[in-house]
Design a protein around this motif. Structure first.
Motif, PDB file in Angstrom:
ATOM      1  N   VAL A   8       0.319  -2.166   0.484  1.00  0.00           N
ATOM      2  CA  VAL A   8      -0.862  -1.323   0.322  1.00  0.00           C
ATOM      3  C   VAL A   8      -1.254  -1.301  -1.161  1.00  0.00           C
ATOM      4  CG1 VAL A   8      -1.815   0.996   0.647  1.00  0.00           C
ATOM      5  CG2 VAL A   8      -0.139   0.098   2.276  1.00  0.00           C
ATOM      6  N   PRO A   9      -2.273  -2.079  -1.544  1.00  0.00           N
ATOM      7  CA  PRO A   9      -2.719  -2.015  -2.940  1.00  0.00           C
ATOM      8  C   PRO A   9      -3.394  -0.668  -3.183  1.00  0.00           C
ATOM      9  CG  PRO A   9      -4.167  -3.453  -1.658  1.00  0.00           C
ATOM     10  CD  PRO A   9      -3.059  -3.016  -0.728  1.00  0.00           C
ATOM     11  N   ALA A  10      -2.872   0.095  -4.134  1.00  0.00           N
ATOM     12  CA  ALA A  10      -3.358   1.458  -4.365  1.00  0.00           C
ATOM     13  C   ALA A  10      -3.505   1.720  -5.857  1.00  0.00           C
ATOM     14  CB  ALA A  10      -2.395   2.460  -3.730  1.00  0.00           C
ATOM     15  N   ALA A  11      -3.901   0.677  -6.582  1.00  0.00           N
ATOM     16  CA  ALA A  11      -3.981   0.796  -8.036  1.00  0.00           C
ATOM     17  C   ALA A  11      -5.422   0.795  -8.542  1.00  0.00           C
ATOM     18  CB  ALA A  11      -3.213  -0.358  -8.684  1.00  0.00           C
ATOM     19  N   GLY A  12      -6.376   0.946  -7.625  1.00  0.00           N
ATOM     20  CA  GLY A  12      -7.782   0.929  -8.040  1.00  0.00           C
ATOM     21  C   GLY A  12      -8.198   2.246  -8.675  1.00  0.00           C
ATOM     22  N   VAL A  13      -9.299   2.184  -9.431  1.00  0.00           N
ATOM     23  CA  VAL A  13      -9.783   3.407 -10.106  1.00  0.00           C
ATOM     24  C   VAL A  13     -10.897   4.090  -9.308  1.00  0.00           C
ATOM     25  CG1 VAL A  13      -9.168   2.643 -12.430  1.00  0.00           C
ATOM     26  CG2 VAL A  13     -11.439   2.086 -11.515  1.00  0.00           C
ATOM     27  N   GLY A  14     -11.460   3.387  -8.319  1.00  0.00           N
ATOM     28  CA  GLY A  14     -12.516   3.997  -7.509  1.00  0.00           C
ATOM     29  C   GLY A  14     -13.792   4.251  -8.301  1.00  0.00           C
ATOM     30  N   ALA A  15     -14.256   3.255  -9.048  1.00  0.00           N
ATOM     31  CA  ALA A  15     -15.437   3.436  -9.914  1.00  0.00           C
ATOM     32  C   ALA A  15     -16.664   3.890  -9.121  1.00  0.00           C
ATOM     33  CB  ALA A  15     -15.728   2.141 -10.658  1.00  0.00           C
ATOM     34  N   ARG A  16     -16.875   3.320  -7.929  1.00  0.00           N
ATOM     35  CA  ARG A  16     -18.077   3.665  -7.149  1.00  0.00           C
ATOM     36  C   ARG A  16     -17.983   5.059  -6.563  1.00  0.00           C
ATOM     37  NH1 ARG A  16     -17.874  -1.756  -3.693  1.00  0.00           N
ATOM     38  NH2 ARG A  16     -15.677  -1.414  -4.179  1.00  0.00           N
ATOM     39  N   MET A  17     -16.800   5.577  -6.425  1.00  0.00           N
ATOM     40  CA  MET A  17     -16.601   6.935  -5.913  1.00  0.00           C
ATOM     41  C   MET A  17     -16.878   7.953  -7.015  1.00  0.00           C
ATOM     42  SD  MET A  17     -15.645   8.122  -2.976  1.00  0.00           S
ATOM     43  CE  MET A  17     -15.340   9.772  -2.371  1.00  0.00           C
ATOM     44  N   PRO A  22      -8.509   9.223  -8.669  1.00  0.00           N
ATOM     45  CA  PRO A  22      -8.788   8.016  -7.883  1.00  0.00           C
ATOM     46  C   PRO A  22      -8.920   8.372  -6.398  1.00  0.00           C
ATOM     47  CG  PRO A  22      -6.981   7.635  -9.423  1.00  0.00           C
ATOM     48  CD  PRO A  22      -7.274   9.102  -9.473  1.00  0.00           C
ATOM     49  N   LYS A  23      -9.840   7.686  -5.720  1.00  0.00           N
ATOM     50  CA  LYS A  23     -10.204   8.097  -4.349  1.00  0.00           C
ATOM     51  C   LYS A  23      -9.026   8.121  -3.382  1.00  0.00           C
ATOM     52  CE  LYS A  23     -11.814   3.402  -3.383  1.00  0.00           C
ATOM     53  NZ  LYS A  23     -12.980   2.554  -3.158  1.00  0.00           N
ATOM     54  N   GLN A  24      -8.009   7.294  -3.626  1.00  0.00           N
ATOM     55  CA  GLN A  24      -6.865   7.272  -2.702  1.00  0.00           C
ATOM     56  C   GLN A  24      -6.079   8.585  -2.726  1.00  0.00           C
ATOM     57  OE1 GLN A  24      -7.537   5.168  -5.139  1.00  0.00           O
ATOM     58  NE2 GLN A  24      -5.747   4.418  -6.251  1.00  0.00           N
ATOM     59  N   GLY A  78       0.748  -2.155 -10.331  1.00  0.00           N
ATOM     60  CA  GLY A  78      -0.609  -2.595 -10.026  1.00  0.00           C
ATOM     61  C   GLY A  78      -1.149  -3.519 -11.112  1.00  0.00           C
ATOM     62  N   GLY A  79      -2.092  -4.377 -10.732  1.00  0.00           N
ATOM     63  CA  GLY A  79      -2.686  -5.310 -11.684  1.00  0.00           C
ATOM     64  C   GLY A  79      -4.134  -4.971 -11.967  1.00  0.00           C
ATOM     65  N   ALA A  80      -4.772  -5.835 -12.743  1.00  0.00           N
ATOM     66  CA  ALA A  80      -6.162  -5.590 -13.153  1.00  0.00           C
ATOM     67  C   ALA A  80      -7.135  -5.755 -11.988  1.00  0.00           C
ATOM     68  CB  ALA A  80      -6.529  -6.544 -14.282  1.00  0.00           C
ATOM     69  N   THR A  81      -6.775  -6.583 -11.020  1.00  0.00           N
ATOM     70  CA  THR A  81      -7.621  -6.760  -9.834  1.00  0.00           C
ATOM     71  C   THR A  81      -6.781  -6.496  -8.594  1.00  0.00           C
ATOM     72  OG1 THR A  81      -7.034  -9.083  -9.490  1.00  0.00           O
ATOM     73  CG2 THR A  81      -8.883  -8.631 -10.996  1.00  0.00           C
ATOM     74  N   ARG A  82      -7.493  -6.337  -7.481  1.00  0.00           N
ATOM     75  CA  ARG A  82      -6.778  -6.145  -6.210  1.00  0.00           C
ATOM     76  C   ARG A  82      -5.826  -7.314  -5.933  1.00  0.00           C
ATOM     77  NH1 ARG A  82      -7.998  -4.608  -0.742  1.00  0.00           N
ATOM     78  NH2 ARG A  82      -7.056  -6.136   0.619  1.00  0.00           N
ATOM     79  N   ASP A  84      -4.339  -9.227  -8.062  1.00  0.00           N
ATOM     80  CA  ASP A  84      -3.167  -9.102  -8.947  1.00  0.00           C
ATOM     81  C   ASP A  84      -2.189  -8.067  -8.387  1.00  0.00           C
ATOM     82  OD1 ASP A  84      -4.146 -10.927 -10.780  1.00  0.00           O
ATOM     83  OD2 ASP A  84      -5.163  -9.404 -11.984  1.00  0.00           O
ATOM     84  N   THR A  85      -2.751  -6.956  -7.910  1.00  0.00           N
ATOM     85  CA  THR A  85      -1.888  -5.891  -7.366  1.00  0.00           C
ATOM     86  C   THR A  85      -1.104  -6.411  -6.155  1.00  0.00           C
ATOM     87  OG1 THR A  85      -3.424  -4.192  -8.131  1.00  0.00           O
ATOM     88  CG2 THR A  85      -1.881  -3.546  -6.398  1.00  0.00           C
ATOM     89  N   VAL A  86      -1.789  -7.116  -5.276  1.00  0.00           N
ATOM     90  CA  VAL A  86      -1.103  -7.649  -4.085  1.00  0.00           C
ATOM     91  C   VAL A  86      -0.042  -8.676  -4.502  1.00  0.00           C
ATOM     92  CG1 VAL A  86      -1.407  -8.920  -1.914  1.00  0.00           C
ATOM     93  CG2 VAL A  86      -3.069  -7.168  -2.579  1.00  0.00           C
ATOM     94  N   HIS A 106      -3.146  -3.788   3.469  1.00  0.00           N
ATOM     95  CA  HIS A 106      -4.054  -2.727   3.938  1.00  0.00           C
ATOM     96  C   HIS A 106      -4.521  -1.869   2.772  1.00  0.00           C
ATOM     97  CE1 HIS A 106      -6.057   0.074   6.497  1.00  0.00           C
ATOM     98  NE2 HIS A 106      -5.244   1.070   6.206  1.00  0.00           N
ATOM     99  N   ASP A 107      -5.840  -1.649   2.667  1.00  0.00           N
ATOM    100  CA  ASP A 107      -6.405  -0.838   1.590  1.00  0.00           C
ATOM    101  C   ASP A 107      -5.901   0.600   1.634  1.00  0.00           C
ATOM    102  OD1 ASP A 107      -8.055  -2.898   0.718  1.00  0.00           O
ATOM    103  OD2 ASP A 107      -9.763  -2.245   1.941  1.00  0.00           O
ATOM    104  N   ALA A 108      -5.568   1.120   0.469  1.00  0.00           N
ATOM    105  CA  ALA A 108      -5.212   2.550   0.353  1.00  0.00           C
ATOM    106  C   ALA A 108      -6.398   3.440   0.680  1.00  0.00           C
ATOM    107  CB  ALA A 108      -4.729   2.831  -1.067  1.00  0.00           C
ATOM    108  N   ALA A 109      -7.587   2.859   0.654  1.00  0.00           N
ATOM    109  CA  ALA A 109      -8.812   3.641   0.836  1.00  0.00           C
ATOM    110  C   ALA A 109      -9.361   3.548   2.263  1.00  0.00           C
ATOM    111  CB  ALA A 109      -9.864   3.155  -0.159  1.00  0.00           C
ATOM    112  N   LEU A 211     -13.187   2.573   8.410  1.00  0.00           N
ATOM    113  CA  LEU A 211     -14.076   2.376   7.258  1.00  0.00           C
ATOM    114  C   LEU A 211     -13.310   2.513   5.946  1.00  0.00           C
ATOM    115  CD1 LEU A 211     -16.334   5.511   6.566  1.00  0.00           C
ATOM    116  CD2 LEU A 211     -14.129   5.598   7.715  1.00  0.00           C
ATOM    117  N   LYS A 212     -13.858   1.891   4.898  1.00  0.00           N
ATOM    118  CA  LYS A 212     -13.286   2.048   3.552  1.00  0.00           C
ATOM    119  C   LYS A 212     -14.036   3.156   2.826  1.00  0.00           C
ATOM    120  CE  LYS A 212     -13.654  -1.351   0.430  1.00  0.00           C
ATOM    121  NZ  LYS A 212     -14.375  -0.824  -0.754  1.00  0.00           N
ATOM    122  N   ILE A 213     -13.287   4.063   2.215  1.00  0.00           N
ATOM    123  CA  ILE A 213     -13.913   5.083   1.371  1.00  0.00           C
ATOM    124  C   ILE A 213     -14.346   4.378   0.083  1.00  0.00           C
ATOM    125  CG2 ILE A 213     -13.605   7.311   0.209  1.00  0.00           C
ATOM    126  CD1 ILE A 213     -13.100   7.582   3.177  1.00  0.00           C
TER     127      ILE A 213
END
Ligand SMILES: Nc1ccn([C@@H]2O[C@H](COP(=O)(O)OP(=O)(O)OP(=O)(O)O)[C@@H](O)[C@H]2O)c(=O)n1
Ligand SMILES: C[C@](O)(CO)[C@H](O)COP(=O)(O)O
Length: 232
Positions: A8-17, A22-24, A78-82, A84-86, A106-109, A211-213
């Motif tokens: 579960v890649p969960a290292a995103g910042v959720g910029a669009r949210m 972070p949205k997760q 986590g890495g700089a991109t999804r 990379d994280t995976v 599977h997306d954390a979101a 759906l993805k948040i």
């Protein structure tokens, strides 16, 4: 016999949210989005392990209230991109995975995953050579826009699907695909990296509930879907 492992890649910042956390980690019916996203995988008897990959500086997990579980492990890599994280998640699991084992990303979101959807994915793909992903056929008419947001033309939607997760691939193929993709660009999903090797991942019918948040309006929608489950 090939095993099923989830990353579960969960290292995103959720910029669009654009939320304060972070949205997760946003609350959804009393639990963080991430807790919902991993629930079905943790419960599923055929899934051997669930590895959540957090940002190296994640400060939210310890107070998120997600209980420990035998098959749950947490990495701060986590890495700089999804992708990379995976990749970092795969690297950490390398010693225990065999080439033919399955890795489900599977997306954390995506908090709406169910045991039923997992069963559909596993049953559809377990005898496949490569793997595939949950996805839903495009349901609306598609417009291509110009820079002024005026319609340039209507695109044919036949055979177009929207990719969801989990995306499930044989370990050796996924590892090779992501290693190559990191050199050649940034795939937005695992299937894209696998496609670049010349394989054709199988599309398995997903559901809208998965759906993805991504934007703020997605959270109340997810809440309504999960609330309906609780009332059923
Ligand atoms: N460097 C990154 C970027 C994304 N992700 C994860 O990949 C999934 C993809 O969802 P997405 O909506 O793209 O998440 P974000 O990248 O956080 O969102 P945004 O693009 O709006 O910043 C999420 O679980 C996210 O945490 C990750 O683990 N590592
Ligand atoms: C993998 C994915 O969830 C498939 O729809 C999606 O591509 C990841 O998020 P992003 O919005 O593309 O970064």
């Amino acid at each position: 016999m090939a095993k099923f492992h989830v990353i579960v890649p969960a290292a995103g910042v959720g910029a669009r949210m654009a939320s304060a956390v972070p949205k997760q980690y946003l609350p959804l019916l009393g639990k963080p989005v991430l807790a919902h996203a991993i629930a079905a995988c943790l419960q599923h008897p055929r899934i051997s392990s669930v590895t959540v990959v957090l940002d190296a500086n994640d400060a939210y997990w310890p107070s998120a209230g997600i209980p420990p579980a035998d098959k749950l492990r947490v990495l701060y890599s986590g890495g700089a991109t999804r992708a990379d994280t995976v990749c970092n998640g795969l690297l950490a699991l390398d010693a225990e995975l065999h080439a033919q084992d399955w890795v489900l990303v599977h997306d954390a979101a995506r908090p709406g995953l169910t045991i039923t959807l997992l069963d559909r994915l596993l049953d559809s793909l377990q005898d496949d050579v490569v793997g595939g992903l949950l996805a839903i056929p495009v349901a609306d008419t598609l417009k291509r826009a110009d820079v002024a947001q005026r319609v340039l033309n209507t695109e044919p939607r036949e055979h177009l699907w929207q990719a969801q997760t989990p995306q499930m691939f044989r370990y050796a193929i996924l590892r090779q695909a992501l290693a190559a993709a990191r050199l050649n660009g940034t795939p937005t999903d695992e299937a894209q990296a696998v496609e670049a090797l010349g394989y054709s991942p199988k599309l398995v019918a997903g559901e809208l509930r998965n759906l993805k948040i991504t934007y703020p309006q997605d959270l109340p929608l997810a809440a309504a879907i999960l609330q309906a489950d609780q009332q059923a």
